[in-house]
Write an enzyme that holds these catalytic residues in place. Structure first.
Site, PDB file in Angstrom:
ATOM      1  N   SER A  67       0.794  -1.236   0.000  1.00  0.00           N
ATOM      2  CA  SER A  67       0.000   0.000   0.000  1.00  0.00           C
ATOM      3  C   SER A  67       0.824   1.283   0.000  1.00  0.00           C
ATOM      4  O   SER A  67       0.260   2.360  -0.194  1.00  0.00           O
ATOM      5  CB  SER A  67      -0.922   0.021   1.219  1.00  0.00           C
ATOM      6  OG  SER A  67      -2.034  -0.781   0.954  1.00  0.00           O
ATOM      7  N   LYS A  70       0.312   3.482  -2.886  1.00  0.00           N
ATOM      8  CA  LYS A  70      -0.941   4.212  -3.138  1.00  0.00           C
ATOM      9  C   LYS A  70      -0.764   5.729  -3.294  1.00  0.00           C
ATOM     10  O   LYS A  70      -1.321   6.318  -4.215  1.00  0.00           O
ATOM     11  CB  LYS A  70      -1.974   3.876  -2.052  1.00  0.00           C
ATOM     12  CG  LYS A  70      -2.486   2.432  -2.176  1.00  0.00           C
ATOM     13  CD  LYS A  70      -3.373   2.026  -1.002  1.00  0.00           C
ATOM     14  CE  LYS A  70      -3.809   0.565  -1.149  1.00  0.00           C
ATOM     15  NZ  LYS A  70      -4.553   0.088   0.026  1.00  0.00           N
ATOM     16  N   TYR A 192      -3.308  -3.261 -10.334  1.00  0.00           N
ATOM     17  CA  TYR A 192      -3.219  -2.902  -8.912  1.00  0.00           C
ATOM     18  C   TYR A 192      -2.416  -3.951  -8.146  1.00  0.00           C
ATOM     19  O   TYR A 192      -1.518  -3.615  -7.362  1.00  0.00           O
ATOM     20  CB  TYR A 192      -4.631  -2.742  -8.325  1.00  0.00           C
ATOM     21  CG  TYR A 192      -4.628  -2.669  -6.819  1.00  0.00           C
ATOM     22  CD1 TYR A 192      -4.241  -1.509  -6.151  1.00  0.00           C
ATOM     23  CD2 TYR A 192      -4.973  -3.784  -6.047  1.00  0.00           C
ATOM     24  CE1 TYR A 192      -4.213  -1.451  -4.764  1.00  0.00           C
ATOM     25  CE2 TYR A 192      -4.945  -3.740  -4.661  1.00  0.00           C
ATOM     26  CZ  TYR A 192      -4.563  -2.567  -4.023  1.00  0.00           C
ATOM     27  OH  TYR A 192      -4.518  -2.521  -2.659  1.00  0.00           O
ATOM     28  N   TYR A 244      -4.214   3.465   7.885  1.00  0.00           N
ATOM     29  CA  TYR A 244      -5.355   2.575   8.135  1.00  0.00           C
ATOM     30  C   TYR A 244      -6.233   3.148   9.249  1.00  0.00           C
ATOM     31  O   TYR A 244      -6.442   4.358   9.308  1.00  0.00           O
ATOM     32  CB  TYR A 244      -4.872   1.159   8.481  1.00  0.00           C
ATOM     33  CG  TYR A 244      -3.960   0.565   7.429  1.00  0.00           C
ATOM     34  CD1 TYR A 244      -4.419   0.333   6.142  1.00  0.00           C
ATOM     35  CD2 TYR A 244      -2.648   0.233   7.737  1.00  0.00           C
ATOM     36  CE1 TYR A 244      -3.590  -0.227   5.178  1.00  0.00           C
ATOM     37  CE2 TYR A 244      -1.814  -0.331   6.782  1.00  0.00           C
ATOM     38  CZ  TYR A 244      -2.293  -0.549   5.505  1.00  0.00           C
ATOM     39  OH  TYR A 244      -1.475  -1.084   4.563  1.00  0.00           O
TER      40      TYR A 244
HETATM   41  N1  GLU Z   1      -2.039  -5.539  -2.075  1.00  0.00           N
HETATM   42  C1  GLU Z   1      -2.573  -5.429  -0.753  1.00  0.00           C
HETATM   43  C2  GLU Z   1      -4.077  -5.548  -0.753  1.00  0.00           C
HETATM   44  O1  GLU Z   1      -4.737  -4.960  -1.562  1.00  0.00           O
HETATM   45  C3  GLU Z   1      -2.116  -4.139  -0.168  1.00  0.00           C
HETATM   46  C4  GLU Z   1      -2.608  -4.004   1.208  1.00  0.00           C
HETATM   47  C5  GLU Z   1      -1.855  -2.980   2.009  1.00  0.00           C
HETATM   48  O2  GLU Z   1      -0.634  -2.939   1.946  1.00  0.00           O
HETATM   49  O3  GLU Z   1      -2.559  -2.277   2.704  1.00  0.00           O
HETATM   50  O4  GLU Z   1      -4.634  -6.257   0.035  1.00  0.00           O
END
Ligand code: GLU
Length: 611
Positions: A67, A70, A192, A244
């Site tokens: 993530s 992102k 993604y 998060y």
């Molecule tokens: N590729 C992971 C997912 O989509 C990334 C999650 C993350 O690092 O928050 O679950």
């Protein structure tokens, strides 16, 4: 200096040592391939905006970015589509739900923000490219720009996630349902998954954070990676949604825009200063690296990094203020004029600005000028130490200039040359119909201009032609002495531009008495530039140091206008002194008075400069 001796390197090493044994949290397992990570991996890196990299621990171990990609891809979408179109597809509100929740705006169906999976998948579908393959090329390009090197995908992790990512697949179809993704959502989802599987190191992530800290330009490659206007958009999202479900507490406690990922990476950005990255795969119940959070908390606390904790007083932009009474220009004036000027010289004020001058700093300067207005006539704004001038600040300075000029005051700038940022801001914000502003090479010329302005406002007194008796060096002499001296004077005339005395010259032993015209005494500096020491007019003398036995000339003297002068050679004076020692004694006494006056002035200048 070896890097290991740098204080921050030692500090980071101590942090690493302290948290190396912290074994709370667990490696993630929901993507099977990620479960293979060594829970003890631990790296900390800091990259400054001038490109210096500090690294301790496992700074070069490759892992998948997950993530932490992102914010980078959000930056790319903003760059490629513009803010409006991106905002229509993905919101900017914290979700308060888990990263993989299927949280969409109940009205529009748009994901709440680009840091949860729904928003991130939608964002991946927004980067430039007509096909998924072209979009993938763009993603690789962006990630490579952020890392400052070509990046590749960990195919095992990609396959592992693609085979098990049912929830993300459901999210992608939901996005399709709400028209957030046009066309087939599956190729977007695969991009993604791949984007999350790009291999990076802790050091790469620190460079990525430093690129965001550096206004979107990679601090080593110099490549612009995020449009300057959009850096703050990306950082805002990171600040409110980057950690998060812990985002609120994070902003409260650490106070830096950040992003973490399930493989154990965390980046944090200190805007304008540096990027920080930590890699440690043990995660807490929110999915954040346990050691990553501990390191950030401690650093933020000990270094005072919280972005809302920064309090810089706007008054710091004003380094000093002095008047033309304390530091006059180098133009010497006949005693009556000099006396008149001394009466009013404190009405000329020089404001020395410094550092980054933004709206608040300029507001402070403007208020200081306004306060000083009743007892002032002219203001010089010395911009030499200004490293940045915001447009809003330049606008305020123009505004106060116009206001004061309308009241008959002068506001001029000095030392803008070589300050491209300052010049550009002043030019960009020049009000319409404004004839422009006066700008001087140095404070000396600005001071002289202001002095002339003040003097010319008063009765004009034409400079007297220098008569022998009128020269301060001959003051108090008897008629007899003056006659003897007059016999030894030689007439010397020079055209404008002539060099009357050259610096370093050893043979010339003449003192000059200026009868008409103006000359400047100039010092050549080591960097090839010239510094004016004084400008003299009729009735003044120069080159007197030869009478004190100093042989080589210490500065040059140039004729600024056509010059008529008398010269008296030191040798001729010595011969005269054999029979008339009182004449030489009187001249030396006058010279001492003059030197004492100059020394007092120089001391005052040193006092102002050292303040
Ligand atoms: N590729 C992971 C997912 O989509 C990334 C999650 C993350 O690092 O928050 O679950």
């Amino acid at each position: 200096m070896s890097p290991t001796t740098l204080p921050l390197q030692r500090y980071l090493a101590a942090l690493h040592e302290k948290y190396r044994t912290m074994d709370a949290g667990a490696v993630t397992t929901y993507i099977p391939e990620l479960a293979k990570a060594d829970p003890n991996w631990f790296g900390i890196c800091v990259v400054t905006t001038d490109g210096y990299a500090y690294a301790v621990g496992d700074s070069e171990v490759p892992f998948t970015i997950q993530s932490v990609s992102k914010p980078a891809i959000y930056a790319a979408a903003l760059a490629d589509r513009g803010r409006g179109p991106v905002l229509r597809k993905v919101g900017v509100e914290p979700s308060g739900e888990a990263f993989n929740s299927i949280s969409l705006d109940p009205q529009t169906g748009a994901p709440l923000n680009p840091m949860i999976n729904a928003g991130a998948i939608a964002t991946t579908g927004l980067v430039a490219g007509a096909t998924a393959a072209q979009q993938w090329e763009r993603i690789v390009e962006v990630m490579s720009n952020f890392c400052g090197r070509p990046v590749t995908v960990d195919e095992d992790v990609y396959r592992s996630e693609s085979e098990t990512g049912f929830r993300n697949r459901a999210i992608a179809w939901m996005l399709k349902n709400f028209d957030v993704i046009d066309g087939d959502p599956m190729p977007v989802l695969e991009n993604y998954f791949r984007q999350c599987s790009i291999q990076v190191t802790c050091l790469d992530l620190a460079f990525m954070a430093a690129t965001l800290a550096n206004g979107g330009v990679h601090p080593r490659t110099g490549k612009r990676t995020v449009p300057a206007d959009e850096v703050q958009s990306v950082l805002s999202i990171m600040a409110t949604c980057g950690m998060y479900d812990y985002a609120g507490s994070w902003l409260y406690e650490v106070g830096l825009p950040a992003k973490s990922g399930v493989s154990g990476g965390v980046i944090a950005v200190m805007p304008g200063r540096f990027g920080l990255a930590i890699f440690s795969p043990r995660l807490d119940e929110n999915g954040n690296s346990v050691r990553g959070i501990a390191v950030c908390q401690q650093m933020s606390r000990e270094f005072g990094l919280h972005v809302f904790g920064v309090s810089v007083s706007p008054s710091l932009v004003l380094s000093r203020v002095f008047t033309a009474l304390e530091v006059p220009s180098r133009r010497l004036r006949p005693p009556p004029v000099a006396a008149r000027l001394r009466q009013v010289a404190s009405r000329i004020k020089c404001y020395c600005l410094q550092g980054e001058v933004a709206f608040d700093g300029a507001e402070f300067v403007v208020r200081s000028l306004m306060q000083a207005t009743p007892e002032s006539d002219s203001f010089i704004l010395d911009m030499h130490r200004v490293s940045y001038l915001a447009d809003s600040a330049a606008w305020l300075l123009h505004d106060v200039r116009q206001l004061l000029v309308a009241q008959g005051k002068a506001v001029v700038f000095s030392r803008i040359r070589g300050r491209a940022v300052v010049e550009a801001a002043l030019r960009r914000t020049l009000p319409e119909g404004d004839n422009g502003y006066l700008s001087f090479e140095d404070n000396d010329l600005a001071l002289e201009w202001c002095e002339e302005r003040l003097l010319s406002a008063e009765a004009e007194t034409s400079p007297p032609e220098g008569t022998v008796a009128g020269f301060p060096l001959f003051s108090g002499m008897s008629e007899r002495a003056l006659t003897l001296l007059r016999e030894r004077l030689r007439s010397m005339d020079y055209p404008a531009g002539a060099i009357i005395i050259s610096s370093g010259e050893e043979e010339d032993d003449r003192v000059f008495f200026l009868r008409e015209g103006e000359v400047s005494v100039v010092l050549s500096l080591a960097d090839g530039s010239h510094q004016r020491l004084a400008t003299l007019s009729a009735g003044m003398s120069f080159g007197e140091m030869v009478m004190l036995g100093s042989r080589a000339r210490s500065a040059s003297v140039h004729a600024d206008t056509p010059v008529r002068s008398w010269t008296l050679s030191a040798r001729a004076l010595d011969e005269l002194a054999v029979d008339h020692p009182e004449i030489k004694i009187a001249i030396l006494k006058n010279l001492s008075l003059d030197l004492a006056h100059k020394l007092r002035q120089a001391n005052q200048l040193i006092g102002v400069l050292a303040a």
